[in-house]
Design an enzyme around this catalytic site. Sequence first.
Site, PDB file in Angstrom:
ATOM      1  N   GLY A 239      31.016 -13.909  26.842  1.00  0.00           N
ATOM      2  CA  GLY A 239      30.078 -14.624  25.548  1.00  0.00           C
ATOM      3  C   GLY A 239      29.379 -13.242  24.727  1.00  0.00           C
ATOM      4  N   PRO A 241      26.591 -11.138  22.756  1.00  0.00           N
ATOM      5  CG  PRO A 241      26.379  -8.793  21.956  1.00  0.00           C
ATOM      6  CD  PRO A 241      27.008 -10.189  21.894  1.00  0.00           C
ATOM      7  N   GLY A 244      22.914 -15.151  27.593  1.00  0.00           N
ATOM      8  CA  GLY A 244      21.990 -15.394  28.730  1.00  0.00           C
ATOM      9  C   GLY A 244      23.117 -15.095  30.078  1.00  0.00           C
ATOM     10  CD  GLU A 464      18.657 -13.031  -3.809  1.00  0.00           C
ATOM     11  OE1 GLU A 464      19.245 -14.047  -3.275  1.00  0.00           O
ATOM     12  OE2 GLU A 464      19.169 -11.996  -3.638  1.00  0.00           O
ATOM     13  CG  HIS A 467      23.626 -15.598  -4.084  1.00  0.00           C
ATOM     14  ND1 HIS A 467      24.950 -15.313  -3.704  1.00  0.00           N
ATOM     15  CD2 HIS A 467      23.001 -14.482  -4.154  1.00  0.00           C
ATOM     16  CE1 HIS A 467      25.182 -14.227  -3.663  1.00  0.00           C
ATOM     17  NE2 HIS A 467      24.243 -13.471  -4.082  1.00  0.00           N
TER      18      HIS A 467
END
Length: 657
Positions: A239, A241, A244, A464, A467
Amino acid sequence: MADNKKNTPKNGKPGRISFNFSWLYLLLILGIGWLLFNNQQSADPKKIEWQQVKTMAESGDIEEIVFVRNDIRGEVKVRPERLAKYADEFPNGAVPRRAPHFYFLVSARFDPEENFAALNENLPVGDQFKVVIQNADHTWAELAQWIFPTLLLILFWVWMFRGMNRGAGGAGGGMGNPFNVGKATGKLADKDDVKVTFKDVAGLYGAKEEVMEIVDFLKNPKKYTALGGKIPKGALLVGPPGTGKTLLAKAVAGEANVPFFSISGSDFVEMFVGVGASRVRDLFRQAKEKAPCIVFIDEIDAVGRARAKNGGFTSNDERENTLNQLLTEMDGFGTNSGVIVLAATNRADILDKALMRAGRFDRQIHVELPELKEREEIFQVHLRGIKLGDDFDVKFMAKHTPGFSGADIANVCNEAALTAARRNHEKVMQQDFLDAVDRIIGGLERKSNTIRTKAELRTTAFHEAGHALVGWLLPYADPVFKVSIIPRGQALGITWSLPEERKNWSRSMMIDNMCNLLGGRVAEEVLNGEPSTGALNDLERMTRLAYAMVQYYGMSDEVGAVSFYDSTGAQGYNLIKPYSEKTAELMDKEVKDIIAFVHERTRKLIDEHYEGFMQLGELLLEKEVIFAEDIERILGPKVKPEQDDRFEEETAETAHE
């Protein structure tokens, strides 16, 4: 009264008083420094000739002459009141403080009694010097010259191996002994020392269930063997990083009533030839003695990387020998009954195929990023010791952190507590958590805006706004949550979106998200008539996505339904591309066509909603931070994709039945 518990561990057994060798090293260093200091304080005597000795004696400057007969060497001590007279004879006038001040060498025919007596006869009684004739004993000096360097080498060797084996614990590791360099450095975990259990592992439903089954197998083996089943030899936790994997292994150590060896893959790799294979053998030897037991190898890709097909520069014989020994121990002619190997990696694609086969790692347990419900449970675990405000909503925070791993959520909780403490809050409020998420994603907020000019600030605001507008009006674009033009980290402004947790992406979804990435660049063209360098990260991500559509996902009519994706990582060593130059040119043309289509579509969308675009930019300049409510007030409700009515009807019929 003396404290009798000083050397008694928790289990009640008397502890062993250990000697700290660091003091020995410190004393050795101080001793060498003292010798060097003394040598500096007492400068070397200067060599002179016998004729100069006679002149000094006639001047009455000599206090004593020591003549060593077996060295045919004489040492001259000058009277203290006459030392200044000979200061020019020494460099920088540094006359030796201690005798001898001068020395002279003579031939074997030199008669010291006759020559010194002749000198003293011609001198007044007050100017006569003392004569000492002796033989030097060099036995201890020669012995020290041989022993001292050897002792230094031995101490340095011990010190070097102590540092190398410092991590060796109760599993029979190095313990500072240079002769134990081939011993395994794995740590044997005692059940009383490991406090993590499966209750501390939130989410990870499928992975936790499989790991719990392994623990149950060790506790109740007859339950499974009665039906003819065999205990699995190994399980590989795979999995990203921070999801768990190591925490699951700790929970296994806390739950299992069997010995638990833990070691890192890099602990096998050493600079000495054969050490890695020797440590693998020693680890499994100890595990067999403790069977049934569990061996956990963290970051196994450090030693389990796929072996090179050639002996060129990509080959590492020592690492491959270690891997070969690991393969033999896990499933070879020998039997390892009762020893289960757990391993963790985030690069399963580069592991050797022989290591991945059944019989070595029978199971691959995928530990993925947590989903919404799992994130909520992970928040509950990390919020146990935090004083929460009345306005805190754990469900809202779980929705606000898509794509966060368990480690990221733990970092958010800790950062929120630190933020509340800096603000002198008595409790950690909802806003503290939101600010912690912003800081982790975007970086530290930069308070000063004096560097930016008004033109740069205006360009950032409308960048922005572009976006935000594109992300709000396209159905498959990630919904916008917040827009800010306050600089964070390296970014001058950030548009926060809440990505939907999709596992499968269609071409329309990818095109919409590419338009969203290009929205800031097109907005600058609309505002200023030319782009700026502020869209670098957006262009990089969009280009990578466009090439993935053509090269990996087969979403190009011209190139066709082909994929050049290498899931094994083996093609990374090849110097030849898996496609021709003509195909490469065709893929480049397709990527440019996709980007041109995305650019035209984004420009058309901003032109059609130009008034709303300008209102968003002006509102950002005024407030610096706006939220989804502000965008909805200007552009209307968020545009959502059309629902699949056929699917809804089938679902309703199924529920009715």
